[in-house]
Write an enzyme that holds these catalytic residues in place. Structure first.
Site, mmCIF file in Angstrom:
data_model
loop_
_atom_site.group_PDB
_atom_site.id
_atom_site.type_symbol
_atom_site.label_atom_id
_atom_site.label_comp_id
_atom_site.label_asym_id
_atom_site.label_seq_id
_atom_site.Cartn_x
_atom_site.Cartn_y
_atom_site.Cartn_z
ATOM 1 C CE LYS A 77 -3.781 2.038 2.777
ATOM 2 N NZ LYS A 77 -4.562 1.874 4.018
ATOM 3 C CB SER A 152 -7.875 3.627 3.198
ATOM 4 O OG SER A 152 -7.015 3.027 4.149
ATOM 5 C CB SER A 176 -8.050 0.944 6.272
ATOM 6 O OG SER A 176 -8.769 2.139 6.206
#
Lengths: 486, 109
Positions: A77, A152, A176
């Site tokens: 990420k 996210s 997330s």
């Protein structure tokens, strides 16, 4: 097809020299070229360095070396620093930033000879539940490209679901990792607070953030977690406690396991198919020998307001560092103050500015006690609920998200509606406990449903064991999306 | 039940903070906001803060605050000299530099 492999399957083939890491990496890169234009899971592809790492891994494999991740292509990420690759955190304010060091989690992965394929999309500074807050465009759900992948860590979840990597890392501040795992039909773990070093993670809310794995099955998730977990002298909030060998503790029965079902997590307004799938999953656990008990977490409803005071307050302090001096965007004005204001006003997106404003307000003179201190006190009550429940049960089972993947654009104009996507995943972060989401069915439109299993702080071994037993008794994790490549 | 509570949170359009306060907070946060943004955040922050009033319901008079869940206090590393990152690597990301330093507008006039 090579990209379909799980990490443990690929590891077996690599160590038997049936495939090479270069072949595997090339197959992943080719699939990304074919599929990712329709998904936008990646913000940055590290083609050259990935192939170099694959060649190095092949050389080590030829010499008979073996690690659980040698030559395995993974995605990271974009809020986690990987030396030499861009790290934007999904924000214009960090456009062009290339970190000069690795996050501790990445250092540990590199030592085992992984192949880093690239950086995945995220809501800006990990603030969001759909990846629609990324300054670089939304990621599409592989199961239906008109739907969000969750967030996210939506880029990482979509990349795993679409076989654009063998496993990935995300971060979980209020759901997330778990919520996108649920919406994309993969496995995602939020480790206990303090389990994984946050060094090199671009901070959002420092008392809540944790790095966690997203994987194709529980075995892979256990392997990935075991590698990044552990104390780090570079993070004073990492706990000096031993890391169990998670993968070796997986069992396919649940005899004697006490599974708590919190009534507050089965609520009016949730998608009926989600409730049904989770209840069916609980029945499966019972058939595997688990004892099912109803538990109560009476302060559950306060989680949302507590979270949306504490997380923005911490974020407003953390994001003060983006001042256009040492890195990132600078909008030059006549003096320093105007340069700060212009840079931050233009560099941050709407959701980030909203949370900085909210957090600054909650910490400002005259409001600190009423909002921030009060929220911290109610946080104590929420943590107390879990402490009490875990005296009676080993794990808690509940839905990960009240709905399956929603449509792109459906909630962008209503931030509060968006915050509700995380209503079942916020309190675990506030309490610092661990949780895992794994696939437990599909709704009528073919969208994945996630089962959440939570355990006490540093109880990852137990939640992985329960998740593994459930997974072995079902085949949801083996279903693959048919991706509409326009 | 959570969702029912939140409908209050979503549809409540009361303005519990003034435009003046929005501007003050933006100044504290060093954020330039357009007039449209000021009005939007006034509406949205008011709705969120109204919702947060629910936190007044539980009695917390005798409840200590939780700032961190960990039982750790004042963690210090041994004070040992280690090599720093190379200056060139650190400055590589600087928006503006002068020799081996970050270049900024004067802080004090």
């Amino acid at each position: 097809m090579l990209p379909n492999l799980t990490i443990h399957e690929a590891h077996d083939r690599l160590t038997r020299h049936e495939i090479s890491s270069v072949e595997l990496t090339q197959a992943i890169l080719e699939r990304i070229d074919h599929i990712d234009p329709a998904l936008h899971a990646y913000l940055h592809l590290a083609r050259d360095s990935a192939l170099r790492q694959a060649q190095e891994a092949d050389a080590r494999l030829t010499h008979g070396e073996d690690t659980p991740l040698l030559g395995i292509p993974l995605a990271i990420k974009d809020v986690i620093c990987v030396k030499g690759l861009p790290a934007t955190a999904g924000s214009k304010i960090l456009q062009g930033f290339v970190p000069p060091y690795d996050a501790t989690a990445v250092t540990k992965l590199r030592a085992l000879g992984v192949v880093i394929i690239g950086k995945t999309n995220t809501d800006e500074f990990a603030m969001g539940s759909s990846t629609e807050n990324s300054a670089y465009g939304v990621t599409h759900n592989p199961w239906n490209t008109n739907r969000v992948p969750g967030g996210s860590s939506g880029g990482s979840a979509a990349a795993v679901a679409a076989d654009l990597c063998l496993g990935a890392f995300g971060t979980d501040t209020g759901g997330s990792v778990r919520q996108p795992a649920s919406l994309c039909g993969v496995v995602g773990v939020k480790p206990s607070y303090g389990r994984v070093s946050r060094y090199g993670l671009i901070a959002f809310a420092s008392s809540l953030d944790q790095i966690g794995p997203l994987a194709k099955d529980v075995t892979d998730a256990a392997t990935l977690l075991g590698i990044i977990a552990g104390h780090d002298s570079l993070d004073s909030t990492s706990m000096p406690v031993p890391v169990p060998d998670y993968a070796s503790h997986l069992r396919s029965e649940l005899k004697g396991m006490r599974v708590g079902v919190p009534k507050e997590y089965f609520i009016e307004g949730m998608q009926p198919e989600v409730e049904q799938a989770v209840q069916t999953a609980i029945a499966v656990m019972q058939s595997l020998g688990a004892e099912i008990r109803e538990v109560s977490l009476p302060h559950t409803d306060y989680g949302l307001p507590v979270y949306y005071i504490i997380a923005p307050a911490e974020a407003s302090a953390n994001l003060a560092r983006f001042d256009s001096v040492r890195y990132g965007l600078r909008i030059d004005r006549d003096d320093l103050w105007e340069t700060y204001r212009a840079t931050r006003g233009q560099g941050f997106g709407p959701e980030v500015k909203r949370r900085i404003m909210l957090g600054t307000y909650a910490l400002s003179t005259g409001y600190y006690d009423a909002y921030y201190l009060k929220a911290q006190k109610v946080r104590t009550l929420i943590k107390g609920d879990f402490d009490t429940a875990f005296k009676e049960v080993d794990v808690i089972a509940c839905p990960t998200s009240p709905t399956t993947a929603f449509k792109i654009g459906e909630k962008v104009d209503n931030p509060l509606q968006m915050y509700l996507s995380d209503v079942f995943t916020l309190n675990q972060n506030l309490a610092g406990i661990c949780g895992i989401s794994l696939p437990c069915g599909f709704d009528g439109q073919g969208l994945p449903i996630g089962l959440q299993i939570d355990g006490p702080a540093f109880g990852e071994e137990t939640i992985l064991r329960v998740a593994y037993a459930y997974e072995q008794a079902t085949d949801w994790h083996k279903q693959k999306p048919v991706i509409n490549v326009k | 039940m959570i969702i029912a509570h939140c409908s209050v949170f979503i549809y409540n359009r009361g303005m519990s903070i003034t435009l003046q306060e929005v501007r003050h907070v933006a100044e504290l946060a060093k954020l330039h906001l357009s007039e449209v943004e000021e009005k939007l955040y006034q509406v949205q922050l008011s709705a969120i803060l109204d919702y947060a009033q629910r936190l007044n319901a539980p009695d917390t008079a005798s409840i200590p605050p939780t700032a961190t869940v960990l039982p750790l206090h004042s963690i210090m590393r041994d004070d040992e000299a280690r090599p720093s990152l190379p200056v060139a690597d650190i400055l590589a990301n600087a928006p503006a530099r002068a020799d081996d330093a970050f270049e900024v507008h004067a802080v004090l006039e």
